[in-house]
Design a protein around this motif. Structure first.
Motif, short mmCIF file in Angstrom:
data_model
loop_
_atom_site.label_atom_id
_atom_site.label_comp_id
_atom_site.label_asym_id
_atom_site.label_seq_id
_atom_site.Cartn_x
_atom_site.Cartn_y
_atom_site.Cartn_z
N VAL A 167 -30.88 -26.89 58.95
CA VAL A 167 -30.03 -25.84 59.21
C VAL A 167 -28.80 -25.85 58.85
N LEU A 168 -28.30 -24.92 58.24
CA LEU A 168 -26.63 -24.83 57.80
C LEU A 168 -26.43 -23.79 59.18
N LEU A 169 -25.51 -24.34 59.79
CA LEU A 169 -24.67 -23.29 60.70
C LEU A 169 -23.16 -23.21 60.45
N THR A 170 -22.85 -22.14 60.46
CA THR A 170 -21.33 -21.70 60.22
C THR A 170 -20.45 -21.27 61.61
N GLY A 171 -19.37 -21.55 61.62
CA GLY A 171 -18.71 -20.99 62.90
C GLY A 171 -19.03 -21.98 64.03
N ALA A 172 -19.15 -23.23 63.50
CA ALA A 172 -19.58 -24.32 64.61
C ALA A 172 -18.94 -24.44 65.72
N ASN A 173 -17.52 -24.06 65.80
CA ASN A 173 -16.57 -24.46 66.61
C ASN A 173 -16.48 -23.07 67.86
N GLY A 174 -17.15 -21.98 67.37
CA GLY A 174 -16.93 -20.86 68.41
C GLY A 174 -17.96 -20.92 69.44
N GLN A 175 -18.04 -19.80 70.19
CA GLN A 175 -18.86 -19.88 71.46
C GLN A 175 -20.33 -20.06 71.06
N LEU A 176 -20.78 -19.33 70.45
CA LEU A 176 -22.39 -19.45 69.74
C LEU A 176 -22.55 -20.63 69.04
#
Length: 287
Positions: free
Chosen positions: A3-12
């Motif tokens: 799985v590629l996750l973007t926005g990894a440092n945000g809340q979600l």
């Protein structure tokens, strides 16, 4: 499963990492590792790593700042998702994108369903809606989750703002005529994982908290829980309900943005976020 996750440092993003199965492979990226607004970079990254699923948790969420930084909001909320959707289609990856209740104008008085006409009233909402359209035009099998009033133990959110303000103020004026559903980011993460593990038709799904409240009532619950958890050290705070007109902001907000969850509940049995219980967990973690 990769799985590629973007926005990894945000809340979600951070909640998603917490919930992620240990036997899967996670490619967690922020804007430094993967600039989703750069089409070539997106294609190169996905071509190299070939994820089975792409989860886009990256977003420009500063609602008022977006009025001045319109191009940046457009790049992150419209162009970035479009780039990811096209690449996901090209490399046969499932694409899951997170959107917002702010695609609606808030003039209804019953919960919004997925098919309701969108009419965003601020730049943030417009760029998020444009992102939805761009995604589905280029990748019909993509899944879009609209959610609302996200909070967690991570990042910047209403819960943390209230606790911070209360540390040096004795009275707070809180808007009491905007109605929405607080949603715990950890519950959104669990919903995304459920979608990954099951067959879902492409399209838009609503996911949010199980009870609608105003910001004033949400704040009241925050301080009630805080006092129960820390009865000796918690400072008393007075909350004053005010109208939106009494707290002018650069960007307009919808007065009503409650989302109807019947679709996702019927298809997958996914229940609404129990934000009251989640709030206890979040405040305990913050404190």
């Amino acid at each position: 499963m990769k799985v590629l996750l973007t926005g990894a440092n945000g809340q979600l993003g951070r909640c998603f990492i917490d919930k992620f199965p240990i036997d899967w492979i996670l490619l967690a990226t922020d804007s430094q590792q993967l600039d989703i607004t750069d089409n070539l970079a997106v294609n190169n990254f996905i071509n190299e790593h070939r994820p089975d699923v792409i989860v886009n948790a990256a977003a420009y969420t500063a609602v008022d700042m977006a009025e001045d930084e319109q191009d940046l909001a457009y790049q992150v909320n419209t162009i970035g998702p479009k780039n990811l959707a096209i690449a996901a289609q090209k490399y046969n990856a499932k694409f899951i994108h997170v959107s917002t209740d702010y695609v609606f104008d808030g003039t209804k008085n019953i919960p919004y369903v997925e098919e309701d006409t969108t009419n965003p009233i601020n730049i943030y909402g417009k760029t998020k809606r444009n992102g939805e359209v761009a995604i589905l035009n280029n990748n019909p099998s993509a899944i879009i989750i609209r959610t609302s009033w996200v909070f967690s133990e991570y990042g910047n959110n209403f819960v943390k703002t209230m606790l911070k303000l209360a540390s040096n103020k004795s009275e707070l004026s809180i808007i009491n005529d905007q109605l929405g559903c607080p949603t715990y980011a950890g519950d959104i993460a669990n919903t995304i994982l459920t979608i990954i593990m099951n067959e879902f038709d492409g399209g838009i799904y609503h996911y949010c908290g199980d009870q609608s409240v105003t910001w004033f009532k949400f704040a009241s619950k925050i301080f009630l829980i805080t006092e129960k958890l820390n009865p000796i050290t918690t400072k008393k705070i007075t909350l004053k309900p005010i109208l939106t007109s009494g707290y002018p902001t650069k960007a307009k907000r919808p007065l009503y943005s409650v989302l109807n969850m019947n679709k996702i509940e019927k298809i997958a049995g996914i229940k609404a976020s129990d934000w009251n219980n989640a709030l206890v967990h979040v405040i305990s973690h913050i404190k």
